[in-house]
Design a protein around this motif. Structure first.
Motif, PDB file in Angstrom:
ATOM      1  N   CYS A 144       0.972  -1.311   0.153  1.00  0.00           N
ATOM      2  CA  CYS A 144      -0.051  -0.125   0.018  1.00  0.00           C
ATOM      3  C   CYS A 144       0.902   1.258  -0.143  1.00  0.00           C
ATOM      4  O   CYS A 144       0.601   2.230  -0.690  1.00  0.00           O
ATOM      5  N   LEU A 145       1.922   1.264   0.558  1.00  0.00           N
ATOM      6  CA  LEU A 145       2.901   2.430   0.889  1.00  0.00           C
ATOM      7  C   LEU A 145       3.469   2.634  -0.531  1.00  0.00           C
ATOM      8  O   LEU A 145       3.603   3.781  -1.002  1.00  0.00           O
ATOM      9  N   ALA A 146       3.910   1.606  -1.153  1.00  0.00           N
ATOM     10  CA  ALA A 146       4.553   1.752  -2.399  1.00  0.00           C
ATOM     11  C   ALA A 146       3.488   2.008  -3.489  1.00  0.00           C
ATOM     12  O   ALA A 146       3.987   3.143  -4.372  1.00  0.00           O
ATOM     13  N   GLN A 147       2.283   1.702  -3.373  1.00  0.00           N
ATOM     14  CA  GLN A 147       1.313   1.975  -4.435  1.00  0.00           C
ATOM     15  C   GLN A 147       1.028   3.658  -4.217  1.00  0.00           C
ATOM     16  O   GLN A 147       0.579   4.226  -5.270  1.00  0.00           O
ATOM     17  N   SER A 148       1.055   3.998  -3.073  1.00  0.00           N
ATOM     18  CA  SER A 148       0.803   5.346  -2.907  1.00  0.00           C
ATOM     19  C   SER A 148       1.840   6.339  -3.304  1.00  0.00           C
ATOM     20  O   SER A 148       1.639   7.581  -3.689  1.00  0.00           O
ATOM     21  N   GLU A 149       3.065   5.897  -3.749  1.00  0.00           N
ATOM     22  CA  GLU A 149       3.996   6.338  -4.377  1.00  0.00           C
ATOM     23  C   GLU A 149       3.782   6.306  -5.768  1.00  0.00           C
ATOM     24  O   GLU A 149       4.732   6.738  -7.049  1.00  0.00           O
ATOM     25  N   GLY A 150       2.592   5.651  -6.321  1.00  0.00           N
ATOM     26  CA  GLY A 150       2.380   5.548  -7.928  1.00  0.00           C
ATOM     27  C   GLY A 150       3.104   4.206  -8.521  1.00  0.00           C
ATOM     28  O   GLY A 150       3.406   4.298  -9.696  1.00  0.00           O
ATOM     29  N   VAL A 151       3.592   3.391  -7.755  1.00  0.00           N
ATOM     30  CA  VAL A 151       4.189   2.143  -8.293  1.00  0.00           C
ATOM     31  C   VAL A 151       3.357   1.061  -8.150  1.00  0.00           C
ATOM     32  O   VAL A 151       2.834   0.516  -7.080  1.00  0.00           O
ATOM     33  N   GLU A 152       3.017   0.205  -9.127  1.00  0.00           N
ATOM     34  CA  GLU A 152       1.979  -0.814  -9.066  1.00  0.00           C
ATOM     35  C   GLU A 152       2.795  -1.936  -8.278  1.00  0.00           C
ATOM     36  O   GLU A 152       3.847  -2.166  -8.361  1.00  0.00           O
ATOM     37  N   CYS A 153       2.047  -2.613  -7.291  1.00  0.00           N
ATOM     38  CA  CYS A 153       2.649  -3.812  -6.636  1.00  0.00           C
ATOM     39  C   CYS A 153       2.332  -5.174  -7.000  1.00  0.00           C
ATOM     40  O   CYS A 153       0.952  -5.337  -7.684  1.00  0.00           O
ATOM     41  N   VAL A 154       2.931  -6.253  -6.922  1.00  0.00           N
ATOM     42  CA  VAL A 154       2.365  -7.734  -6.839  1.00  0.00           C
ATOM     43  C   VAL A 154       2.726  -7.933  -5.379  1.00  0.00           C
ATOM     44  O   VAL A 154       3.900  -8.175  -4.624  1.00  0.00           O
ATOM     45  N   MET A 155       1.625  -8.159  -4.571  1.00  0.00           N
ATOM     46  CA  MET A 155       1.565  -8.653  -3.333  1.00  0.00           C
ATOM     47  C   MET A 155       2.012 -10.174  -3.366  1.00  0.00           C
ATOM     48  O   MET A 155       1.586 -10.801  -3.933  1.00  0.00           O
ATOM     49  N   GLN A 156       2.751 -10.611  -2.307  1.00  0.00           N
ATOM     50  CA  GLN A 156       3.104 -11.819  -2.247  1.00  0.00           C
ATOM     51  C   GLN A 156       2.547 -12.334  -1.013  1.00  0.00           C
ATOM     52  O   GLN A 156       2.299 -11.606  -0.057  1.00  0.00           O
ATOM     53  N   MET A 157       2.169 -13.610  -1.054  1.00  0.00           N
ATOM     54  CA  MET A 157       1.291 -14.408   0.113  1.00  0.00           C
ATOM     55  C   MET A 157       2.159 -15.875   0.199  1.00  0.00           C
ATOM     56  O   MET A 157       2.252 -16.696  -0.722  1.00  0.00           O
TER      57      MET A 157
END
Lengths: 305, 227, 471
Positions: free
Chosen positions: A67-80
């Motif tokens: 969420c933090l990274a996306q708030s900087e405008g970078v799309e994320c791949v969340m890992q589980m």
């Protein structure tokens, strides 16, 4: 409910050669480091993996850091990973992550807790990665939780998993890859490649089974910073690092430059392997170098779809 | 059989601090076979306790009572007098025996002499490995007789993980990769096709996760209260 | 009249039977061990039951060869080292090709086979052949302890020590290509003659061993050259292993030579029965069926195969004629079900140090040096035991109530007549030594001394040192 597809999904579906990188969240509650790393990678990659307590070391959660990274405008791949949470917690986190705007999900088993800094913890593994992939697909397509109850507004993650072309037994690793795709994995990131010959043999078998047409396979590469780094990489179970690479590091004057050169070479070579639709660059702890590697490999600027 | 390991001797000495008359109860079943809690082992512990006491100038008495089993009343009743003739019982049985004794003698201090570890069998003389997890819903038919719950470090049902190397588990090279074993066995049986099926999510409620289990044979046990 | 069962699938069987017959020993041949339904008995009187009936034999001679695997090549394999007949083609005067001898390829070549390889290399070189000898280790002494590789070097054999090697067979040219890397240089060699010593356990040999209750040692299983391949004897008296491939000469001569010691031993067993060597004063152990947990630990540990289940009692029982009273079973039994009349711990004699002396040399050595130990010697209470492996942990820990130091003096490796008694002594004593530390008894010591009569001076030094240390 129609939601816009993730950038990564759009890139791959449009036939573009996708580039992803990786962020290892900090072992602290300091979100600023995540934002910094995200800013480094912005514009240079199509999406960024955010690891989930990698090697069983306690780090900021993948959801939080994503969420933090996306708030900087970078799309994320969340890992589980399947190691730490049971089916109740996993499904709950899926709902929360989607609601927070995360769109890509990578499902993996996770390293055993004995490798990390909490070796005495209880081993959860309530469901394994393939079972969970199937469960997520079922939730997303049919709106049903594992226990059978209905979900009114399910998530619609772009779903992926991993494969290791260098682990034993090889025939079974291929069966497992097929099962993951059968279970709903749409993209696959491989363990880091050094041994191109062996990788090519693996990809041949993958192509024989038609798996490269059913999922987007992205080859993983690692960027080593030093001689020690490549030596340690060689020791990891499931990695195949030919001695020639270690030798190059031994002989190089500027180890870091050698690391970049090797990475760029590998990227260029992997680009030509049939069935490979993208590259996943792991430079954990050295995220700054990713943009250099991508630029030198000729992948900038990133296309917009 | 149940496999257990003797607790480190310093731990035993510490836990017996303050007791003057120690009765060591060895068990003649599983723990004898895995050479941890049989009479022989009990005698060795007796020797060490006595030597340690002598060294510290302490006056203690240690006796050994060998019980064929510690999980059935009748075996214990026979030697009850000797067993209770002390201020503490150090039980060298598995966790079942220790609890059985503790439950049988309400006011007696019963201490465990072993760490009970797993259900397993001997691969060769003096070497036992874990084989069964007691999950309550045996799936061995689907994996060629090799249990992924007990023998895969991650209890994966659709294995192996990416860390299988040279048929060994990545966390300990002494552990065989269970999925390599399953693969080899199913190949030999000509049943490799079963591996392509996705092994569905498990209902863990039959295992310890669902609470402590019990078995009541309705035709033998006359207690209607159980119904 | 003495008679022997020749057991195994080997072309030398007929010749072996003939040699035995010449010496008045009857012989029958059985090539497949699975035909044996039941095998029992004792030296001088082994009973073999097959579908054709029951027969009794003085002894059994196993001829099944261990399998010597060669490097694979389509249509033809490399020349195998152990089979002398095949290696003869290397001496063909018409062929001038280089001869490659490659050892340690799949796994480390056993020493006796490496020695044979060096002798072969020397012979070939003396016959003006160009020989390259590749191995992973450079052994300077082989087998007999002689520097026989010097002879080979002087004759012109080129020795190469490699780290990694690969072999490829080119079917078109009928040639082997060997690439070897010694860590610095890459060597490429080509030749139609590749001599290898790849060595595999033969499944059939293992089956024979199981049927005859012949035990392999903990070191190498059935391949341990000490018990099955090197010496002509197993630890079961009257059961022999015949492997003429290990000697030189023509087939007839080799079989005759190899059978010589076997026939001598057979004669010592005699037609009337079997005189067993039991150390004086050592008793045959007995199993108490009430205490026996039927765990098979003693059965597995017994070096002489002298225990078997007594079906009626659901317990083990000792097969008296085979037992050599080493009492390793007594030490191993976790249920304390095995004991000897007259056995049991010796009463404390008031000394500071207790020493257990094995009867295969340690006791004699101690007797000789005791006078020279003087006052120190009076501090030692000694107990004679049949084997170092018979002293179990509980016996030793009991000793520490009365003694500061306990020593187990047993055989040097390879000398133990009870297979791995010396190794067991080390492990059992080692375990106690660890426990002593943890039990706060760090001032007490448990030691193992490996010794023999020939090493009595060393033993004296070791004992003096140990006694000084405990003062």
């Amino acid at each position: 409910m129609e939601t816009e597809k993730s950038n990564l999904q759009k890139m791959l579906e449009a036939g573009e050669f996708a580039i992803t990188a990786e962020i290892g969240p900090p072992m602290s509650a300091d979100g600023e480091t995540v934002r910094e790393k995200a800013r480094e990678l912005k514009g240079n990659v199509d999406a960024v993996n955010v690891t989930d307590n990698q090697t069983s070391i306690v780090r900021m959660s993948s959801i939080g850091a994503s969420c933090l990274a996306q708030s900087e405008g970078v799309e994320c791949v969340m890992q589980m990973v399947m190691r730490d949470r049971n089916r109740i917690a996993l499904q709950s986190d899926l709902l929360g992550a989607w609601a927070m705007g995360l769109k890509n999900l990578l499902v993996l088993s996770g390293d055993h807790q004995s490798f990390g800094n909490h070796p005495g913890s209880k081993n959860v593994y309530d469901v394994d990665s393939i079972q969970f992939l199937q469960a997520v697909t079922n939730l997303q397509e049919n709106g049903v939780f594992i226990g059978g109850s209905k979900c009114k507004a399910p998530p619609h993650f772009f779903l992926g998993s991993t494969t290791n072309p260098f682990a034993d037994p090889e025939p079974l690793q291929l069966i497992r890859l097929e099962k993951k795709i059968n279970a709903g994995a749409k993209f696959i990131q491989t363990q880091c490649v050094y041994d191109l010959e062996r990788f090519e043999r693996f990809m041949e078998k993958v192509r024989e089974r038609g798996l490269h047409e059913r999922a987007y396979i992205m080859a993983g590469i690692f960027v080593n910073k030093s001689l020690k780094s490549i030596q340690m990489t060689q020791q990891v179970a499931g990695m195949s690092v030919p001695d020639s690479y270690v030798k190059r590091f031994e002989e190089a004057e500027d180890k870091q430059a050698e690391g970049v050169e090797i990475a760029v070479e590998l990227v260029k070579k992997l680009r030509t392997v049939k069935g490979i639709k993208g590259i996943h660059i792991m430079a954990v702890g050295w995220e700054e170098i990713v943009s250099t590697v991508i630029r030198q490999a000729g992948f900038l600027p990133r296309p917009v779809v | 059989m149940i496999v257990a390991e003797q607790k480190p001797i310093d731990e035993l000495i510490r836990s017996l601090e303050g007791f003057k008359k120690i009765v060591i109860a060895s068990c003649g079943t599983c723990v004898t076979v895995c050479m941890s809690g049989g009479e022989k082992e009990a005698l060795a512990v007796q020797g060490l306790l006595e030597a340690n006491a002598k060294e510290k100038g302490q006056d203690i008495s240690v006796s050994v009572v060998d019980l064929k089993r510690q999980c059935d009343d009748e075996f214990i009743d026979d030697l009850e007098a000797e067993l209770l003739d002390g201020d503490v019982v150090l039980s060298m049985a598995c966790g079942v025996g220790v609890q059985f004794l503790a439950g049988k003698y309400a006011d007696k201090v019963v201490l465990p002499g072993l760490n009970t570890t797993f259900y397993g069998a001997a691969k060769e003389l003096g070497y036992w490995t874990e084989l069964c997890a007691g999950c309550g819903n045996c799936l061995l038919e689907r994996t060629g007789g090799i249990c992924p719950i007990a023998r895969c470090s991650k209890s994966i049902f659709n294995g192996p993980c990416g860390g299988s190397q040279n048929a060994k588990c990545e966390i300990d090279s002494e552990i065989d990769c269970a999925w390599q074993l399953i693969y080899d066995k199913l190949t030999a049986m000509g049943r490799l096709d079963t591996l392509l099926e996705i092994h569905e999510i498990r209902d863990w409620s039959t295992s310890r996760d669902g609470g402590p289990r019990h078995l009541r044979k309705d035709d033998v046990n006359l207690d209607d209260a159980g119904k | 009249m003495m008679n022997a069962l020749i057991l195994g699938n080997n072309k030398i069987n007929a010749e072996a039977a003939r040699v035995l017959a010449e010496s008045g020993v009857g012989a029958e041949v059985l090539t497949d061990v699975s035909e044996i339904l039941k095998f029992s008995g004792e030296p001088g009187g082994y009973t073999v039951v097959t579908q054709d009936g029951t027969a009794r034999f003085t002894s059994v001679i196993v001829t099944e060869p261990p399998r010597y695997a060669a490097v694979e090549a389509d249509g033809g394999t490399s020349v195998c080292l152990a089979d002398e007949a095949e290696t003869e083609r290397l001496f063909d005067p018409k062929r001038r090709d280089k001869i490659l001898i490659l050892l340690d390829f799949a796994e480390e070549t056993p020493e006796y086979l490496a020695a044979k390889a060096v002798r072969l290399a020397a012979r070939l070189a003396k016959d003006k052949k160009d020989v390259v000898f590749l191995s992973k280790t450079v052994k300077s002494g082989y087998g007999d302890g002689e520097l026989c590789d010097r002879e080979a070097r002087n004759a012109g054999v080129q020795f190469v020590k490699y780290e990694k090697a690969s072999v490829r067979y080119d079917a078109g040219e009928d040639i082997f290509c060997v690439e070897a890397n010694d860590g610095v240089f890459e060597i490429s060699l080509r030749s139609p003659f590749l001599v290898t010593a790849g060595f595999e356990e033969s499944g059939q040999l293992k089956r024979i061993a199981k049927k005859l209750r012949v035990r392999g040692s903990t070191k190498d299983g059935i391949n341990d050259d000490r018990f099955f391949l090197y010496s002509a004897f197993t630890l079961r008296r009257g059961i022999y292993y015949l492997n003429p491939a290990l000697t030189a000469g023509d087939e007839k001569q080799r079989v005759k030579e190899a059978l010589q010691p076997l026939m001598e031993d057979m004669a010592s067993i005699g037609a009337d029965g079997y005189v067993r060597e039991i150390i004086r004063g050592m008793e045959i152990p007995e199993v108490d069926p009430n205490k026996c947990a039927f765990c098979y630990s003693c059965y597995r540990a017994c070096p002489h195969g002298a225990l078997e289940p007594d079906g009626k009692a659901s317990a083990m029982k000792v097969i008296e004629p085979l037992c050599q009273a080493c009492a390793i079973c007594e030490a191993i039994c976790p249920a304390q079900a095995i004991s000897r009349t007259g056995g049991g711990p010796a009463p404390a004699g008031g000394g500071k140090c207790k020493i257990y002396l094995c009867e295969n040399g340690a006791a004699e050595a101690f007797d000789e040096i005791l006078p020279s130990l003087g006052d120190r010697g009076r501090l030692i209470d000694s107990v004679r035991i049949s084997c170092g492996g018979s002293v179990g942990a509980e016996l030793l820990t009991g000793d520490f109530k009365d003694y500061e130091t306990v020593i187990v003096a047993c055989c040097v490796e390879d000398a133990c007549r009870h297979m791995d008694g010396d190794k067991r002594a080390c492990k059992q004593t080692g375990r106690v030594a660890n426990l002593l530390n943890k039990a706060g008894l760090g001032g007490k010591h448990a030691h193992v001394i490996h010794t023999s009569l020939a090493m009595k001076d060393v033993m004296k030094e070791q004992l003096t040192h140990i006694l000084e240390e405990s003062n």
